[in-house]
Design a protein around this motif. Structure first.
Motif, PDB file in Angstrom:
ATOM      1  N   LYS A 149       0.817  -1.215   0.000  1.00 14.47           N
ATOM      2  CA  LYS A 149       0.000   0.000   0.000  1.00 14.47           C
ATOM      3  C   LYS A 149       0.852   1.268   0.000  1.00 14.47           C
ATOM      4  CE  LYS A 149      -3.893  -2.187   2.334  1.00 14.47           C
ATOM      5  NZ  LYS A 149      -4.806  -2.175   3.499  1.00 14.47           N
ATOM      6  N   THR A 150       2.142   1.105  -0.278  1.00 15.93           N
ATOM      7  CA  THR A 150       3.037   2.268  -0.250  1.00 15.93           C
ATOM      8  C   THR A 150       3.424   2.648  -1.671  1.00 15.93           C
ATOM      9  OG1 THR A 150       4.847   0.708   0.143  1.00 15.93           O
ATOM     10  CG2 THR A 150       3.882   1.775   2.059  1.00 15.93           C
ATOM     11  N   GLY A 151       4.727   2.501  -1.983  1.00 19.09           N
ATOM     12  CA  GLY A 151       5.186   2.946  -3.295  1.00 19.09           C
ATOM     13  C   GLY A 151       4.510   2.258  -4.451  1.00 19.09           C
ATOM     14  N   ALA A 152       4.275   0.939  -4.332  1.00 17.71           N
ATOM     15  CA  ALA A 152       3.665   0.203  -5.438  1.00 17.71           C
ATOM     16  C   ALA A 152       2.261   0.705  -5.741  1.00 17.71           C
ATOM     17  CB  ALA A 152       3.636  -1.285  -5.104  1.00 17.71           C
ATOM     18  N   LEU A 156       5.276   4.326  -7.742  1.00 14.85           N
ATOM     19  CA  LEU A 156       6.543   5.028  -7.560  1.00 14.85           C
ATOM     20  C   LEU A 156       7.711   4.170  -8.041  1.00 14.85           C
ATOM     21  CD1 LEU A 156       6.060   6.646  -4.031  1.00 14.85           C
ATOM     22  CD2 LEU A 156       5.608   7.637  -6.284  1.00 14.85           C
ATOM     23  N   ILE A 157       8.784   4.822  -8.421  1.00 11.58           N
ATOM     24  CA  ILE A 157       9.975   4.144  -8.934  1.00 11.58           C
ATOM     25  C   ILE A 157      11.023   4.023  -7.825  1.00 11.58           C
ATOM     26  CG2 ILE A 157      11.802   4.179 -10.658  1.00 11.58           C
ATOM     27  CD1 ILE A 157       8.997   3.739 -11.789  1.00 11.58           C
ATOM     28  N   ASP A 158      11.590   2.846  -7.714  1.00 13.14           N
ATOM     29  CA  ASP A 158      12.666   2.619  -6.753  1.00 13.14           C
ATOM     30  C   ASP A 158      13.994   2.802  -7.477  1.00 13.14           C
ATOM     31  OD1 ASP A 158      14.416   1.832  -4.832  1.00 13.14           O
ATOM     32  OD2 ASP A 158      13.547  -0.146  -4.473  1.00 13.14           O
ATOM     33  N   TYR A 159      14.639   3.955  -7.208  1.00 13.20           N
ATOM     34  CA  TYR A 159      15.883   4.280  -7.893  1.00 13.20           C
ATOM     35  C   TYR A 159      17.103   3.677  -7.211  1.00 13.20           C
ATOM     36  CZ  TYR A 159      13.235   7.550 -10.749  1.00 13.20           C
ATOM     37  OH  TYR A 159      12.333   8.099 -11.621  1.00 13.20           O
ATOM     38  N   ARG A 160      16.897   2.917  -6.127  1.00 16.50           N
ATOM     39  CA  ARG A 160      18.020   2.276  -5.448  1.00 16.50           C
ATOM     40  C   ARG A 160      18.475   1.016  -6.183  1.00 16.50           C
ATOM     41  NH1 ARG A 160      15.117   1.537   0.186  1.00 16.50           N
ATOM     42  NH2 ARG A 160      13.571   0.812  -1.326  1.00 16.50           N
ATOM     43  N   LYS A 161      17.624   0.490  -7.038  1.00 15.87           N
ATOM     44  CA  LYS A 161      17.949  -0.721  -7.778  1.00 15.87           C
ATOM     45  C   LYS A 161      18.903  -0.407  -8.940  1.00 15.87           C
ATOM     46  CE  LYS A 161      13.562  -2.996  -6.743  1.00 15.87           C
ATOM     47  NZ  LYS A 161      12.322  -3.592  -7.303  1.00 15.87           N
ATOM     48  N   GLU A 166       9.480  -0.051 -10.788  1.00 15.07           N
ATOM     49  CA  GLU A 166       8.427   0.187  -9.816  1.00 15.07           C
ATOM     50  C   GLU A 166       8.627  -0.684  -8.575  1.00 15.07           C
ATOM     51  OE1 GLU A 166       4.607  -0.405 -11.522  1.00 15.07           O
ATOM     52  OE2 GLU A 166       4.730   1.328 -12.865  1.00 15.07           O
ATOM     53  N   TYR A 167       8.155  -0.181  -7.440  1.00 12.15           N
ATOM     54  CA  TYR A 167       8.187  -0.960  -6.215  1.00 12.15           C
ATOM     55  C   TYR A 167       7.364  -2.234  -6.396  1.00 12.15           C
ATOM     56  CZ  TYR A 167      10.276   2.762  -3.380  1.00 12.15           C
ATOM     57  OH  TYR A 167      11.121   3.692  -2.846  1.00 12.15           O
ATOM     58  N   SER A 168       7.725  -3.276  -5.672  1.00 11.82           N
ATOM     59  CA  SER A 168       6.983  -4.532  -5.726  1.00 11.82           C
ATOM     60  C   SER A 168       5.541  -4.292  -5.287  1.00 11.82           C
ATOM     61  CB  SER A 168       7.631  -5.573  -4.813  1.00 11.82           C
ATOM     62  OG  SER A 168       6.837  -6.731  -4.736  1.00 11.82           O
TER      63      SER A 168
END
Length: 289
Positions: A149-152, A156-161, A166-168
């Protein structure tokens, strides 16, 4: 006196938990145990008075059945233990001396009943999750993962990868669980003061057992654990001292419609039948949310 009813890999047992565990359940034969004992807070369970002379007596009794339960677990078995918030610290410390405690879970829920005026009212119950071998136990993450229920949720995009993405969309449910309590007129409601919801047991059984495994509930009550285990393709053993609750198990788990000439009906079915016949609902005085 102990009575055993058995069919298709499921056992419904009427008797004292200590006696039954010692005599009818083999050591290292159970894959998962869910234990929801009386809490020592004064609930009426018919054949059991839910109030010990003192907390020490209650904890001593709990230590007896906990030790027996752990003996019944397979080498890679798991146990979930519930009790009151007051008693859980003692149960936690004792259980740690026998097995590995992996998680301390909070089951929280809403409350629309009478609220405390001079303290913070309780809106949760604690659950202890332990295993015999912390290197080898069942935990089916994929079967219990929930929607994130957050970034996904917001794409939102996870730029740490290494490759931003996109977040899972799924995640572990964590150790704080919200499941509504079982209320009167709900489909799964039975006549029991502390019935646990099927959704709670569904998560536990999916997480910590596999199809064909044996699931034990030493304080079966409404036999929800056994009913859900059956639905999920597990075998089950349910123990209770109160014959009225054992009747529920016979109906929900073994499919009995009657016993010794007595019809075995759920509260919801009985209420619907009486209302259809124009008879006053004899549960009408209960508070309904």
């Amino acid at each position: 006196m102990t009575n055993l009813f058995e069919s298709d890999g499921h056992k419904v047992i009427c008797g004292d938990v200590l006696d039954v565990l010692e005599s009818l359940v083999s050591d290292e034969s159970v894959d998962l145990i869910f234990a929801d004992p009386p809490y020592n807070i004064g609930k009426d369970f018919g054949y059991v008075k839910d109030k010990w002379p003192c907390l020490d007596d209650y904890v001593d009794w709990c230590k007896q059945w906990i030790s027996l339960c752990i003996n019944k677990l397979t080498p890679n078995g798991s146990i979930y233990i519930m009790t009151s918030t007051q008693a859980m610290p003692y149960i936690d410390i004792y259980t740690q001396s026998l097995i590995h405690v992996m998680s301390r879970i909070v089951w929280h829920y809403d409350s629309s009943g009478v609220q405390a005026k001079k303290k913070f009212g309780s809106l949760y119950e604690p659950i202890l999750f332990g295993v015999k071998d912390k290197q080898n136990y069942t935990f089916n993450y994929d079967d219990i993962a929930i929607e994130a229920k957050t970034g996904a949720k917001r794409k939102l995009i996870d730029y740490r990868k290494a490759v931003p993405s996109e977040y899972s969309s799924i995640k572990n449910p964590g150790n704080v669980w919200y499941f509504a309590r079982v209320r009167y007129r709900m489909h799964e409601y039975e006549n029991h003061p502390t019935q646990k919801p099927e959704s709670l047991l569904n998560r536990i059984i999916l997480a910590s057992s596999n199809p064909g495994d044996v699931v034990l509930d030493p304080f079966a009550g409404t036999y929800t654990t056994c009913a859900v285990a059956s639905r999920l393709g597990r075998r089950s053993i349910g123990i209770d001292l109160n014959p009225d609750y054992v009747d529920i198990g016979l109906r929900r788990v073994l499919g009995y419609s009657s016993l010794n000439g007595r019809p075995l009906e759920s509260v919801s079915k009985k209420t619907r039948r009486l209302n259809a016949n124009g008879v006053k609902n004899f549960y009408a005085e209960e508070i309904v949310d």
